[in-house]
Design an enzyme around this catalytic site. Structure first.
Site, short mmCIF file in Angstrom:
data_model
loop_
_atom_site.label_atom_id
_atom_site.label_comp_id
_atom_site.label_asym_id
_atom_site.label_seq_id
_atom_site.Cartn_x
_atom_site.Cartn_y
_atom_site.Cartn_z
N LYS A 66 0.83 -1.20 0.00
CA LYS A 66 0.00 0.00 0.00
C LYS A 66 0.86 1.25 0.00
O LYS A 66 0.53 2.26 -0.64
CB LYS A 66 -0.94 0.00 1.20
N ASP A 107 -7.22 -2.19 7.59
CA ASP A 107 -7.38 -3.61 7.92
C ASP A 107 -7.49 -3.85 9.43
O ASP A 107 -6.89 -4.77 9.98
CB ASP A 107 -6.23 -4.43 7.32
#
Length: 349
Positions: free
Chosen positions: A45, A88
């Site tokens: 990411k 997450d």
């Protein structure tokens, strides 16, 4: 900097630095794998932030056993960063963490699994509705999944004007008075959606639905269940790597079909939002991010494609479309200034 704290943006890395914070409890497609196994995902990411937004993002995968521990960590590191991307973190922990940090910090805190997903879904749905010639205010929406993404998408769609929304989890429709498998976020959903009090299954909820949004798990619906939907139905089956309904079969019934995967048309991917969103927030040195800013990002994403370009298999730009991040960044910075949340009034050249 001691005399004038805002100079920290001019004289240090803070003006272009974002922390990606996770406890690894809800990693896409993998579940609760912990912070060590989450690290390569967060590194990936970070690369996306740099490639598409020019943002320096740092993965911080932490051992944390409560919302309080994550909140304390983020507050402690905030002086170094211009923004925090929560990533997450499982529900309901993610809701408490984001809410508290937004109230207690003077830098934007953004949970990508909540508002990032909601923004890209709204942008894609905006164009899908143009393709099928329907109005968001008149459609029936069914959402499969009441975690971080499902809850945020419901909030976003309500804010965008949707009036008929039913959210389902593994126990079926969420409704006022339900006792089984509830938490604070689901209580909010029960109070703000499903006005008719429908109590059935996900498959039953699909009767005359115009839009099915799947943000849940793999293979939970047979494609034939889509036959119950309204004329020209829109289906976003976003579970990864295996969608909620088999794509090849679902495409027989859906007027517009989308997944989160790159090997099918209409990939609904958060990378269409978060690099540009943080680019815009950093450029105007935003103190916070709000719903107005997130909706501005969604609208900017939808506008990247001209109406003449739209078709059932092309409702969102490619994740490699270099027009996306600058368009989102400009819209976000403008919305932040209009919201009174910007320290700088114009994005940097």
């Amino acid at each position: 900097i001691q005399a004038r704290r805002d100079r920290v943006f001019d004289l240090t890395i803070k003006s272009n630095a974002v922390a990606i914070v996770t406890d690894g409890s809800a990693v896409l497609g993998l579940g609760n794998i912990g912070p060590h196994a989450a690290l390569p995902v967060m590194e990936g990411k970070s690369l996306l932030f740099r490639e598409f937004g020019g943002v320096d993002a740092f993965p911080l995968c932490v051992v944390a056993h409560s919302p309080e521990e994550i909140v304390s960590l983020c507050k402690a590191i905030a002086p170094t960063f211009g923004g925090i991307n929560l990533e997450d973190i499982a529900a309901p922990t993610c809701f408490e963490v984001q809410s508290r940090l937004r109230a207690e910090l003077q830098i934007p805190v953004f949970h990508d699994d909540q508002d990032g997903t909601a923004a890209v879904v709204l942008g894609a749905l905006t164009n899908a509705l143009r393709v099928v010639r329907k109005d968001v205010r008149n459609i029936k929406v069914v959402i499969s999944g009441a975690g971080a993404a499902g809850t945020a998408c419901a909030r976003m769609l309500l804010s965008a004007g949707a009036k008929s929304i039913i959210v389902c989890d593994t126990a079926g429709a969420i409704y006022n008075g339900r006792k089984k498998n509830m938490n604070s976020a689901k209580q909010w959903l029960a109070s703000h959606t499903n006005a008719t009090g429908f109590k059935g299954s996900l498959a039953a909820a699909l009767a005359e639905a115009d839009f099915l949004l799947g943000v849940s798990g793999p293979d939970i619906l047979p494609a034939r269940a889509l036959k119950k939907m309204a004329r020209k139905p829109i289906v976003f089956a976003l579970a990864n790597p295996v969608p909620e309904v088999p794509p090849e079969q679902a495409m027989r019934y859906a007027a517009v079909f989308a997944t989160g995967r790159s090997d099918y048309p209409n990939q609904i991917n958060n990378v269409l939002i978060f690099p540009g969103l943080f680019r815009g927030l950093l450029d105007c040195r935003a103190r916070q991010v709000n719903d107005r800013i997130v909706k501005a990002a969604a609208r900017a994403l939808a506008r990247v494609l001209k109406r003449s370009e739209l078709r059932p298999d092309y409702i969102v730009p490619s994740v490699f479309d270099r027009r996306v991040a600058p368009a989102v960044a400009e819209a976000v910075a403008t919305a932040a200034v209009a919201s009174g949340l910007a320290r700088a009034h114009l994005p940097r050249a």
